[in-house]
Motif scaffolding. Structure first.
Motif, PDB file in Angstrom:
ATOM      1  N   PHE A 255      32.018  37.332  46.929  1.00  0.00           N
ATOM      2  CA  PHE A 255      30.898  36.388  46.953  1.00  0.00           C
ATOM      3  C   PHE A 255      30.579  35.838  48.343  1.00  0.00           C
ATOM      4  CE2 PHE A 255      32.281  35.930  42.450  1.00  0.00           C
ATOM      5  CZ  PHE A 255      31.079  36.287  41.857  1.00  0.00           C
ATOM      6  N   THR A 271      22.956  30.924  42.912  1.00  0.00           N
ATOM      7  CA  THR A 271      23.917  32.022  42.920  1.00  0.00           C
ATOM      8  C   THR A 271      25.322  31.467  43.165  1.00  0.00           C
ATOM      9  OG1 THR A 271      24.089  32.565  45.288  1.00  0.00           O
ATOM     10  CG2 THR A 271      22.127  33.346  44.104  1.00  0.00           C
ATOM     11  N   LYS A 273      27.132  32.754  45.609  1.00  0.00           N
ATOM     12  CA  LYS A 273      27.398  33.347  46.919  1.00  0.00           C
ATOM     13  C   LYS A 273      27.541  32.288  48.010  1.00  0.00           C
ATOM     14  CE  LYS A 273      24.869  37.634  45.947  1.00  0.00           C
ATOM     15  NZ  LYS A 273      23.689  38.451  46.330  1.00  0.00           N
ATOM     16  N   THR A 315      33.952  38.739  39.484  1.00  0.00           N
ATOM     17  CA  THR A 315      32.503  38.534  39.422  1.00  0.00           C
ATOM     18  C   THR A 315      31.967  38.423  37.998  1.00  0.00           C
ATOM     19  OG1 THR A 315      32.193  40.934  39.483  1.00  0.00           O
ATOM     20  CG2 THR A 315      32.148  39.761  41.594  1.00  0.00           C
ATOM     21  N   ASN A 319      26.991  37.231  38.211  1.00  0.00           N
ATOM     22  CA  ASN A 319      25.978  37.982  38.965  1.00  0.00           C
ATOM     23  C   ASN A 319      24.617  37.304  38.748  1.00  0.00           C
ATOM     24  OD1 ASN A 319      27.668  40.043  40.088  1.00  0.00           O
ATOM     25  ND2 ASN A 319      27.851  40.877  38.016  1.00  0.00           N
ATOM     26  N   LYS A 321      20.948  35.589  40.034  1.00  0.00           N
ATOM     27  CA  LYS A 321      19.876  35.860  40.997  1.00  0.00           C
ATOM     28  C   LYS A 321      19.416  34.588  41.696  1.00  0.00           C
ATOM     29  CE  LYS A 321      15.078  37.389  41.325  1.00  0.00           C
ATOM     30  NZ  LYS A 321      14.715  36.128  42.038  1.00  0.00           N
TER      31      LYS A 321
END
Length: 325
Positions: A255, A271, A273, A315, A319, A321
């Motif tokens: 990530f 997200t 990330k 993950t 996942n 967006k």
């Protein structure tokens, strides 16, 4: 299916956690505990969940769930666990600051492992209790871990961080009210933010005899979600060396990514990330770190920890967006 419970289900962090778990392919949400909302549909409070789940808030607790997420206010997780005794097999993931510091990691025969997956992945896989990192602490530590790991922090670190309004929680105050926050900008807790303790703890664990000052100035932004951090410190190496250092450190992190381009928040909002960017000027290395405070900074990272403990891909269910446009 992993049976999951959530204590403290009405806040922003819990809402984000519920959204992730109801769509997780290996999780069944067993209960969401909230005394103030008992009997109400989750979608009555978290209104975007309409059509996603018919679960109602509960004022009772199943002490035999596989995993318990504590989304309670800081300082209340210990009291909750003292009043509600869960089985030894129940994994506890606490999203407050109650167990993050070394002095607090031992509790009721459990050892709480600090749940920064980029740092402690192997320990997390063997853990039964997790202290989830703070949101600012996550963004800042991910900006500094490669330097500390290579013993390269030789001077003070100066950090500016801006967080969205959701970082303050759902309770209204003068500085979270829309008419105050909109078209406004301010700092708070200058150089005294509560996440500094866990940041120093991590840096010291990587860079022995770490004695540099970390000067952190947090700001309130007039947006809902996200954290934008810039950190700079003296650095003798080249920019190419720094890029290689960061890329190598995070090469196996699913990530956390190093970008060649300058960053903006919309790249990561919604997200799990973290994006990093490094820049060098006049002997100073500037690291930019961006995350969503509710996902990578809280609930998403908590699910990362759950995935690792139960032997799932890190993950799984994450996942997500970005809301780029």
């Amino acid at each position: 299916m992993i049976q999951a419970g959530i204590a403290g289900g009405a806040g922003y962090t819990a809402g984000e956690l519920i959204r992730i778990l109801v769509n997780h392919p290996h999780v069944e949400l067993n209960f969401v505990y909230s005394t103030s909302n008992a009997g109400n549909l989750l979608s009555d409070v978290h209104q975007d969940l309409l059509g996603s789940t018919e679960i109602r808030f509960s004022d009772t607790i199943n002490t035999e769930v596989d995993v318990l997420f504590l989304c309670l206010g800081h300082g209340t997780s210990k009291r909750f666990l003292e009043e509600n005794h869960f089985t030894e097999k129940t994994v506890i993931i606490d999203l407050s600051n109650d167990f993050r510091l070394k002095a607090d990691t031992e509790f009721q025969g459990r050892e709480f492992i600090y749940g920064l997956t980029e740092l402690n992945r192997d320990k997390i896989k063997q853990a039964c209790s997790i202290a989830n990192p703070g949101c600012f602490a996550t963004a800042i530590q991910l900006a500094l871990l490669p330097l500390a790991e290579n013993k390269l922090i030789s001077d003070a670190v100066h950090i500016t961080g801006v967080t969205g309004a959701t970082g303050a929680g759902t309770s209204l105050s003068d500085t979270t009210h829309y008419t105050w926050r909109d078209n406004n900008f301010s700092y708070y807790k200058a150089f005294t933010h509560q996440h500094l303790g866990e940041i120093y703890q991590t840096l010291s664990s990587l860079q022995r005899n770490f004695d540099q000052k970390v000067h952190f100035l947090p700001h309130r932004g007039n947006f809902s979600r996200g954290i934008f951090v810039t950190a700079y410190t003296k650095y003798d190496g080249s920019l190419e060396d720094a890029k290689a250092l960061y890329s190598d450190f995070y090469k196996d992190a699913p990530f956390t990514f190093v970008s060649e381009k300058e960053l903006h928040l919309k790249q990561v909002v919604n997200t799990n990330k973290c994006f990093l960017h490094v820049h060098k000027e006049d002997g100073m290395l500037l690291i930019t770190s961006i995350i969503d405070n509710l996902t990578k900074g809280a609930s998403g990272q908590a699910v990362e920890n759950m995935n690792l403990i139960f032997g799932l891909p890190q993950t799984e269910g994450l996942n997500l967006k970005a809301n780029f446009f």
